[in-house]
Write an enzyme that holds these catalytic residues in place. Structure first.
Site, PDB file in Angstrom:
ATOM      1  N   GLU A 260      41.641  32.355  39.067  1.00 27.16           N
ATOM      2  CA  GLU A 260      41.286  33.450  38.153  1.00 27.16           C
ATOM      3  C   GLU A 260      42.463  33.945  37.325  1.00 27.16           C
ATOM      4  OE1 GLU A 260      40.152  33.211  41.225  1.00 27.16           O
ATOM      5  OE2 GLU A 260      37.962  33.250  41.032  1.00 27.16           O
TER       6      GLU A 260
ATOM      7  N   HIS B 253      29.579  40.417  45.785  1.00 29.75           N
ATOM      8  CA  HIS B 253      28.901  39.673  44.713  1.00 29.75           C
ATOM      9  C   HIS B 253      27.820  40.508  44.035  1.00 29.75           C
ATOM     10  CE1 HIS B 253      30.732  36.270  46.809  1.00 29.75           C
ATOM     11  NE2 HIS B 253      30.500  35.536  45.753  1.00 29.75           N
TER      12      HIS B 253
END
Lengths: 324, 325
Positions: free
Chosen positions: A59, A128
C-alpha cells in the site's frame, strides 16, 4: 436515459478520461486480472492494455508510487482495495500527497485520485467495513468526495481525474450494484468539486448526508412526507472543500437540521456540519441539531451485533418528529 | 596515458560542486548557530562526494528524491544557490517561496523533486516517478532516491525495492551509509553490516563504493544509470561515508566523542581525498583547487547577501498553493 450500476458508471468515467488523456493510468491490487474486487474496473484492462496495473500488496507503494508518478507528470488513479487499509499508506497521503504542492511553493502538482471502497457489507467485520472519510477533511491539500448514485459516481470521478489536485474518492461497496439513470454522454453535466446538491426541496427540516447515508436521508424524507413534514434533502457529494453555502441556505429556510452518515458519529463529518451551522446560523434554528452515525464501536461480525451499529430511516424519522 | 581536456573539465566540475556544497553548508551552519536561520537544518558536510558523483552521471531531466539532509543533492543536481539560500532563510525569492525551508527544498525545473522531512519518504516517490516515465510517459528518464542507513530500516524501502525490481524500473537506490540514524549508531539497530547485502534478495545489483571518493561514486552511478536507461532495472549503491556534523545544527552530540569524529573527518574529508587523487591522476593541481574554493566562497557570500536582502513572503499569501483550483 440509460440505466447503469454505480460500478459501471465509474468504469465509464475511467474509460472516457483514459481515452482522452494517455497519461491517465490505474494501479492497485487485483485490478488487471480481476477487474477490481467489486467489478469497478471491469473491461478496462482489455480496453487499455498496460494502463491498468496489478501491484504487489504494497500500500505505501501504491499510494506513494502514485504520488511520484503524478510528480513526474502522469495522472494516476490508485485503488485502495478496501478503505480500511488506508492507514498503511497514511504518510504517503497526509505528508506527501497533500503537502507537495504547498511546501514546494507551487512547483508541484499532484493530479492523483485515490479510490477507496468503504462501508459495511457481506459481514466484513472490523477491518473490512469501515467508513473513514472523516479522517481526511482535516488535512489541507487534498479534496474528498463521496457520491451517492451512479450518475454522480461517474461525473464526480471524471472531475476528480481531471482535477490537478489530489482527490480521495470514497465509493460505497453496497452502492456498487445499485442502478441509476444516466443521460447520454452528450447531455451529461460536468461536476464541479465542492458543490452540494439539493436533491429534494422542502420547507420544514434539512437532512444532510452523502454516499450511502443518502439512502437513509431519502427514506426518512419519504416517511416524514406521509405525516405532512416536508424535508429538504441535501447531498453533500464533496466533503472537502464542502459546500457550506448550500447547507446554510437550506437551514435558514427550514430552521431545522439533521445530519446522517454511516461512519461513527463521534468526530464524524456530521460534527463539522453541525458545528458550522451552530456557528453561523444558530439564530435560525428552531430545534437542537440532530446527528446520526454509528455508535462508538468497531464493526462487529455477527448479524445480531452488526445490525446494532447501523443507522435506520426510522431513527431519523422519530428524531425529526421530535423536533416539532 | 595523457590526461584529456574532458577529464580535466570533469574533475574541475566535481571539485566545484563539492566546494560549493561545503561552503554553502558552512555558511548555513554559521548562520544557524547565530540564530539567523530559523528551524532545523541538517548538514551534508563530509558527504559531498556522493551527491556530486551521482548527479554528475544524470541528465538535467532525470529526477531525484532527496532527504532532510538535502542541500548537497540540490546543489549537485544544479540548483541555483541564491534561491536555495533564500529558501533556507524563508524568503519570498526562495525555491519554494518560503513555504518549505531547508527540509523541503525542491527545484522541479531540474528534476529535483524535493527534500523529504519524513525519513524513508522518498523511495516510493522516486519509484513512482520511474514507473510513470517508463511505463506511462514512455521516455528514458531515470530516477534516483538518496537515503541514509537509518531510512533503510523503513518498510517503504522494501515495498519500493520489490516493485522496482519486479517491473525493471529505472530507479537507483543511493544509500548514504553515514553510520548514524540521528543519535543511534547504525549497528546497534541492524545486524546487516552492508545494507547493500539486502539488494541480493531483490535480485538487484548491490554495489559498495567509497563515498568519500567522487571518482568512484561517479563510475558506480554511471554504470547504474546506463543500466536503468536501457530498461535493465534498478541498482543499489551503498556509499560508505560518515556523518561529520551532528544530526542537526545545534545537536549537542552527547552520544559520541567529538575527537573521534574530527579524526574521521581529518582522514576521509572528500575534498581532501579529491585533491590527493586529482594530483595523482594529474587532472587538477592544488592551486587550481584553491582557485575554485575562492570562487565558491564568493558565490556563497553572494548567495547569503541575496537571501538577507530578500523580503519575506507577504503574510496575506499564506493560503497560496494549498490547491491548484
Amino acid at each position: 436515459m440509460r440505466k447503469l450500476t454505480f460500478a459501471q458508471a465509474t468504469c465509464e468515467a475511467m474509460a472516457e478520461t483514459m481515452e482522452k488523456d494517455p497519461t491517465v493510468f490505474a494501479m492497485g491490487e487485483d485490478l488487471a486480472r480481476q477487474g477490481g474486487i467489486f467489478g469497478q474496473f471491469k473491461g478496462l484492462p482489455d480496453q487499455f492494455p498496460g494502463r491498468i496495473l496489478d501491484t504487489p500488496i504494497s500500500e505505501t507503494f501504491i499510494i506513494g508510487g502514485g504520488v511520484g508518478a503524478a510528480l513526474a507528470g502522469a495522472r494516476p488513479v490508485v485503488d485502495m482495495h478496501f478503505a480500511d487499509f488506508i492507514g498503511v499508506p497514511m504518510d504517503e497521503i497526509f505528508n506527501q500527497m497533500a503537502k507537495a504542492r504547498y511546501m514546494f511553493g507551487g512547483q508541484a502538482t499532484v493530479p492523483l485520485v485515490l479510490r477507496a471502497p468503504d462501508g459495511m457489507t457481506f459481514q466484513g467485520a472490523a477491518q473490512h467495513s469501515q467508513c473513514v472519510e472523516a479522517w481526511f477533511p482535516h488535512i489541507p491539500g487534498i479534496k474528498v468526495v463521496a457520491p451517492s448514485n451512479p450518475y454522480d459516481a461517474k461525473m464526480v470521478l471524471k472531475a476528480a481525474i481531471e482535477s490537478d489536485d489530489p482527490v480521495l474518492y470514497f465509493e460505497n461497496k453496497i452502492l456498487y450494484k445499485e442502478k441509476g439513470e444516466l443521460p447520454e454522454v452528450a447531455d451529461q453535466v460536468p461536476y464541479t468539486i465542492g458543490k452540494a446538491r439539493v436533491e429534494r426541496e422542502g420547507t420544514d427540516v434539512t437532512i444532510v448526508s452523502y454516499s450511502i447515508g443518502m439512502k437513509n436521508a431519502r427514506a426518512a424524507a419519504d416517511l416524514l412526507a406521509k405525516d405532512g413534514i416536508k424535508a429538504e434533502v441535501v447531498d453533500l457529494i464533496t466533503l472537502s472543500p464542502w459546500d457550506k453555502e448550500t447547507v446554510l441556505n437550506s437551514v435558514k429556510k427550514t430552521h431545522r437540521l439533521c445530519v446522517v452518515h454511516e461512519a461513527v458519529k463521534q468526530s464524524g463529518f456530521g460534527a463539522e456540519i453541525s458545528a458550522t451551522v451552530a456557528e453561523e446560523a444558530m439564530e435560525y434554528l428552531d430545534a437542537p441539531i440532530l446527528r446520526y452515525g454509528a455508535p462508538f464501536c468497531p464493526i462487529p461480525f455477527a448479524p445480531t451485533l452488526e445490525k446494532m451499529v447501523r443507522v435506520y430511516p426510522e431513527d431519523l424519522y422519530k428524531g425529526i418528529k421530535g423536533m416539532f | 596515458m595523457a590526461v584529456t581536456k574532458a577529464q580535466k573539465e570533469q574533475a574541475a566540475k566535481f571539485y566545484e560542486t563539492m566546494s560549493t556544497i561545503r561552503h554553502f553548508e558552512e555558511s548555513i551552519k554559521h548562520d544557524s548557530l547565530a540564530g539567523e536561520i530559523p528551524g532545523f537544518v541538517h548538514l551534508y558536510i563530509g558527504e559531498e562526494a556522493i551527491a556530486t558523483g551521482v548527479c554528475a552521471a544524470l541528465r538535467k531531466d532525470d529526477m531525484i528524491e532527496s532527504t532532510h539532509r538535502g542541500h548537497g543533492h540540490c546543489i549537485a543536481k544544479g540548483a541555483d544557490v541564491n534561491k536555495m539560500m533564500a529558501e533556507i532563510f524563508g524568503k519570498k525569492t526562495g525555491m519554494c517561496q518560503g513555504r518549505g525551508g531547508s527540509m523541503h527544498i525542491a527545484d522541479f525545473s531540474i528534476g529535483m523533486l524535493g527534500a523529504n522531512g519524513v525519513v524513508g519518504g522518498g523511495y516510493n516517490l522516486a519509484t513512482g516517478a520511474a514507473l510513470a516515465n517508463r511505463m506511462v510517459l514512455k521516455n528514458d528518464k531515470v530516477s534516483v532516491v538518496f537515503f541514509g542507513d537509518g531510512a533503510s530500516n523503513r518498510g517503504t524501502f522494501h515495498e519500493a525495492m520489490n516493485v522496482a525490481s519486479a517491473w525493471h524500473l529505472p530507479v537507483i537506490f543511493v544509500n548514504e551509509m553515514n553510520c548514524w540514524a540521528s543519535t543511534t549508531p547504525y549497528r546497534t539497530t541492524c545486524n546487516t553490516e552492508n545494507i547493500s547485502d539486502r539488494a541480493y534478495g531483490y535480485h538487484v545489483p548491490g554495489v559498495i563504493v567509497d563515498g568519500q571518493d567522487v571518482f568512484a561514486v561517479y563510475e558506480a552511478a554511471k554504470t547504474a544509470v546506463e543500466r536503468a536507461r536501457k530498461g535493465e532495472g534498478p541498482t543499489f549503491i551503498e556509499a560508505k561515508t560518515y556523518r561529520i556534523e551532528g544530526h542537526y545544527v545545534g545537536d549537542p552530540e552527547l552520544y559520541r566523542e567529538r575527537e573521534e569524529t574530527q579524526k574521521i573527518f581529518h582522514d576521509t574529508d572528500p575534498l581532501k581525498m579529491f585533491r590527493i587523487k586529482a594530483a595523482k591522476l594529474k587532472v587538477m593541481t592544488a592551486k587550481e583547487c584553491d582557485a575554485i574554493d575562492e570562487k565558491c566562497a564568493e558565490k556563497i557570500k553572494a548567495a547569503k547577501k541575496f537571501a538577507m536582502e530578500s523580503e519575506y513572503p507577504d503574510s496575506s499569501e499564506y493560503m497560496k498553493y494549498v490547491y491548484v483550483d
